[in-house]
Design a protein around this motif. Sequence first.
Motif: not given
Length: 91
Positions: A36-44, A49-54
């Motif tokens: 959840x912390x990782x996903x939240x940091x990715x959203x924020x 151009x190249x967004x990270x994914x998980x």
Amino acid sequence: MKEKGHWRAGTTEEGGRIALIQSDIWIGFPRAEQVLDRLQSMIEAPRQTRMPDLLVHGESEIGKTMIARNLSRKYAPLSPCADGSNGYSQI
């Protein structure tokens, strides 16, 4: 209501207990909190151009869907503004 330490059938309290048992309850555990912390940091993170994914994977009944539901409760979906601007508004 209780009678001699037991729940009486058909009471509101019993119905509430059953509803609680059948509802989605988040029980955080360390690995899920890390995800959840990782996903939240990715959203924020700033858009690029190249967004990270998980990729989240695991055996059945391990909590993948609950992680997604927990995250979706924190972040409402966005839609383009009705005024035609490039901004976004929460639904």
